[in-house]
Write an enzyme that holds these catalytic residues in place. Structure first.
Site: not given
Ligand SMILES: Cc1cc2nc3c(=O)[nH]c(=O)nc-3n(C[C@H](O)[C@H](O)[C@H](O)COP(=O)(O)O)c2cc1C
Length: 388
Positions: A205, A286, A319, A333
């Site tokens: 991310n 791969k 967070f 949360k």
């Protein structure tokens, strides 16, 4: 919070080769609005000219006999005395109570904090007499900042290098910051995690790690014992920092590193953006180029949810970053994962130096819009005053 603003720092410069770095330090201290007074030994003047020092600083006092009583007036004005570089000779003089020039006489009157930054050839540093003198200074409550190991001016390798200016600044800032987290073990996670697809690729991310670096710096300044578990970040802030940085790639490794330290934790700052999903299968070769590729993802581990059952006295700062329903999602949360304080960030915080959102604790919520450094300080203020 700028601990240097309007403070007077007194620098004592001695005859070590690293004296050439002092003008750069003065410049950085001035940029942070500190007043800088300087005393140099006669031998220091052979390494860096008084003209450079007097031009950059607020005041250079050259001698004990200049007029007035400089060893008293310099002490009165200063919040902190830094001996930098602290050569072998001044450490010996300070440890044995010699006062035969302006700098050693200032040390004899200075009853506020003194930071010594030793810097010398490794043979001088390893000399048992020097070690004994360092111990004497420590026993009297003075702070000794260990030099780095590396290439020395004499073309040899060893311990004795003056640390980088950024590290020196951090130590000075720490000395002037209230000890809100004194002795507390602060474990901070940051950056993003990456979940492997094949030996070359992973999904991750956009978390930058900036907030975690800021938290680590501020917890250290507030007297905390800091360790940082850093996932994927392209910011290279972690050289020469005075705390341990553990690098990990994926959520599992991050969890392992937290659990290893869990029993010691006073404050866990769970700032990392841990992947919610991970590929169901990881190819061990791969994956070749083709028209289309489908990757099936499954739910990843939830580090905070797992810690819920292991929680004793640890204080958890979580967070939360959302595009919608920021406040409600953060409150949910907090309840589900037994988090003590939630920092709910708007997505605009990703990669930026500033952030906005809410600080949420039981029964209170406070809106913020500020730099990440200011937010770090707000969080530390809140947890140390137990106002949550
Ligand atoms: C080229 C040169 C470099 C030196 N570098 C250092 C040094 O890095 N650290 C140190 O402790 N002494 C160093 N010295 C030795 C000191 O300058 C010497 O001990 C001197 O007496 C220190 O005086 P002061 O403490 O009054 O400044 C160096 C000497 C020379 C000639």
């Amino acid at each position: 919070m700028n601990p240097l603003a309007n403070k007077t720092i007194l620098l004592g410069v001695t005859g070590g080769i690293a004296a050439y770095k002092v003008p750069l330090l003065i410049r950085d201290l001035k940029k942070k609005d500190a007043k800088v007074n300087v005393v140099m030994t006669e031998n220091a003047k052979k390494f860096v000219t008084p003209l450079i020092i007097s031009t950059l600083s607020d005041r250079l006092v050259e001698s004990l006999w200049e007029g007035g009583i400089p060893h008293i007036s310099l002490r009165e004005e200063a919040s902190l005395l830094c001996i930098i570089p602290a050569d072998y000779n001044i450490i010996g003089k300070a440890a044995s109570g010699v006062a035969d020039d302006l700098l050693s006489t200032v040390i004899s009157t200075f009853d506020k904090e003194i930071l010594f930054f030793p810097s010398m050839n490794y043979r001088m540093y390893d000399n048992p007499i020097f070690k004994k003198n360092i111990k004497i200074l420590k026993d009297f409550g003075h702070v000794i900042i260990e030099p780095d190991t590396g290439e020395l001016a004499c073309d040899e390798e060893g311990r004795g290098r003056l640390p980088d200016i950024s590290r020196i600044m951090l130590e000075i800032e720490r000395a002037l910051t209230p000890d809100l987290l004194k002795g507390s073990y602060c474990l901070i996670t940051g950056g993003g995690t990456g979940e492997k697809i094949d030996p070359i690729r992973y999904i991750t991310n956009r978390s930058s790690g900036k907030m975690a670096y800021s938290l680590a710096r501020h917890c250290f300044m507030a007297g905390g014992k800091v360790e940082l578990i850093m996932g994927i970040t392209n910011i290279d802030y972690d050289r020469n920092l005075p705390y341990n940085i553990i690098r990990v790639e994926n959520a599992r490794d991050m969890q392992k590193e937290i659990l290893k330290r869990w029993d010691r934790v006073d404050y866990l700052f769970m700032n990392a953006a841990v992947s919610d999903f991970t590929p169901e299968k990881v190819s061990n070769i791969k994956i070749k180029k083709k028209e289309e590729l489908e990757i099936k993802l499954k739910k990843s581990i939830d580090i905070l949810a797992d810690l819920k059952n292991k929680k004793k006295s640890q204080f958890i700062i979580g967070f939360s970053l959302e595009t919608n329903n920021l406040l409600n999602e953060a409150k949910k949360k907090m309840k589900e994962k037994k988090i003590d304080l939630v920092v709910a960030n708007d997505v605009s915080a990703i990669g930026s130096g500033s952030t906005s959102g809410f600080l949420i604790s039981k029964g209170s919520e406070e809106q913020f819009e500020c730099s990440k450094d200011e937010l770090s300080w707000k969080i530390i203020g809140k947890i140390s005053s137990k106002k949550y």
